[in-house]
Design a protein around this motif. Structure first.
Motif, PDB file in Angstrom:
ATOM      1  N   ASP A  58       0.862  -1.179   0.000  1.00 39.88           N
ATOM      2  CA  ASP A  58       0.000   0.000   0.000  1.00 39.88           C
ATOM      3  C   ASP A  58       0.900   1.231   0.000  1.00 39.88           C
ATOM      4  N   LEU A  59       1.256   1.694  -1.187  1.00 41.91           N
ATOM      5  CA  LEU A  59       2.209   2.779  -1.301  1.00 41.91           C
ATOM      6  C   LEU A  59       1.590   4.146  -1.030  1.00 41.91           C
ATOM      7  N   THR A  60       0.325   4.173  -0.626  1.00 42.73           N
ATOM      8  CA  THR A  60      -0.248   5.437  -0.165  1.00 42.73           C
ATOM      9  C   THR A  60       0.087   5.665   1.305  1.00 42.73           C
ATOM     10  N   LYS A  61       0.520   4.610   1.998  1.00 42.11           N
ATOM     11  CA  LYS A  61       0.790   4.721   3.429  1.00 42.11           C
ATOM     12  C   LYS A  61       2.198   4.290   3.813  1.00 42.11           C
ATOM     13  N   GLU A 127       6.073  17.117   0.421  1.00 48.11           N
ATOM     14  CA  GLU A 127       6.145  15.651   0.293  1.00 48.11           C
ATOM     15  C   GLU A 127       6.215  14.979   1.658  1.00 48.11           C
ATOM     16  N   GLY A 136       7.060   6.244   5.602  1.00 50.31           N
ATOM     17  CA  GLY A 136       6.141   5.949   4.520  1.00 50.31           C
ATOM     18  C   GLY A 136       6.800   6.052   3.162  1.00 50.31           C
ATOM     19  N   PRO A 137       5.992   6.058   2.091  1.00 47.17           N
ATOM     20  CA  PRO A 137       6.550   6.032   0.732  1.00 47.17           C
ATOM     21  C   PRO A 137       7.381   7.264   0.397  1.00 47.17           C
ATOM     22  N   ALA A 138       7.023   8.436   0.951  1.00 46.33           N
ATOM     23  CA  ALA A 138       7.785   9.648   0.633  1.00 46.33           C
ATOM     24  C   ALA A 138       9.192   9.574   1.223  1.00 46.33           C
ATOM     25  N   THR A 141      11.170   6.926  -0.741  1.00 45.13           N
ATOM     26  CA  THR A 141      11.596   7.447  -2.042  1.00 45.13           C
ATOM     27  C   THR A 141      12.746   8.433  -1.894  1.00 45.13           C
TER      28      THR A 141
END
Length: 277
Positions: A58-61, A127, A136-138, A141
């Motif tokens: 779940d790359l939104t979280k 971001e 999380g994803p940010a 990344t």
């Protein structure tokens, strides 16, 4: 006279309210880092717990690691918490429990990482908002962007060594690619795995152990065991190759660090023995 009475009454009530409010305990700050799922993601993201890739992340979280909201009492998670606590032992009790003090330091550590990533231009406040101390994803990344800029393995995991690099006021450019002739320990491990009894491999590893400085071997040992001992019983490099697990972050860090400490002269002697028929 009535006005005087009213004024006196208002002053008294104000003072009483102020006094009472100072005696009432303030509600404790609600912690952002609370659920086992969030804590595990932080432990993975900071390099203390081995990642387990989620086939449907779940790359939104979250970063793309398997989500697990079970209690934090399994052995790998408790050991990961202890490793984290050991690195902040001046503030924390090393007990393997994610108590409020430990979670507070986790929050501060993630916020510190995020601030340094933003400072060096790998993320923005939009971001990664300042009040979001999650891995999380940010954050994942941004860490990968930083790792790419430094020629590091792009896995989104910010180990203590990488967090120390981010503390620098400026970062160096991406290192030049290493010559193809330089040994790559991970490739040699794959060879060793197929034939662990090969006498040439054993001789090369024993020779390498004799030629590596003792302080480097101490650091290799601590990375391998996830410890921070001043004078550890040095791990044998033959055992490192025998028991190496590529899914174990400590093991990967050990091999990466060891390779970085091998000079061209040592490398040449090592490969000469390794490839001996």
């Amino acid at each position: 006279m009535l006005d005087l009475f009213i004024s006196t009454y208002v002053i008294f009530v104000k003072q009483d309210t102020t006094l009472n409010s100072s005696l009432v305990a303030k509600e404790p700050k609600r912690m952002a880092v609370s659920s086992p799922e969030v804590i595990r993601h932080i432990l993975i993201g900071l390099g203390y717990l081995a990642p387990e890739i989620d086939p449907k992340p779940d790359l939104t979280k979250f970063a793309p690691w398997k989500r697990n909201n079970n209690s934090l009492t399994d052995d790998p998670t408790e050991e990961a918490i202890k490793k984290f606590q050991k690195q902040y032992s001046q503030k924390l009790v090393v007990n393997g429990n994610a108590d409020s003090e430990t979670r507070t330091v986790m929050e501060d550590t993630v916020k510190g990482l995020q601030n340094r990533l933003k400072f060096h231009g790998f993320a923005t406040n939009a971001e990664i908002p300042p009040d979001m101390p999650f891995y999380g994803p940010a954050t994942y990344t941004a860490v990968k962007k930083f790792q790419k800029s430094q020629g590091l393995t792009e896995n989104g995991i910010a180990t203590i060594e990488q967090r120390q690099i981010l503390q620098q006021p400026s970062l160096t450019d991406k290192p030049q690619p290493q010559p193809q002739s330089q040994l790559k320990l991970i490739d040699l491990w794959f060879q060793f795995k197929k034939n662990p009894q090969n006498p040439s491999y054993i001789a090369a590893l024993n020779n390498l152990q004799q030629n590596i400085p003792k302080d480097v071997l101490h650091k290799v040992t601590n990375k391998w065991r996830g410890t921070n001992d001043q004078n550890p019983e040095i791990v044998k490099l033959t055992n490192v190759f025998t028991y190496y697990d590529d899914n174990n972050q400590n093991h990967r860090d050990t091999l990466t660090y060891l390779q970085s400490q091998i000079t061209p002269v040592i490398s040449q002697a090592f490969l000469s023995l390794w490839n001996k028929k």
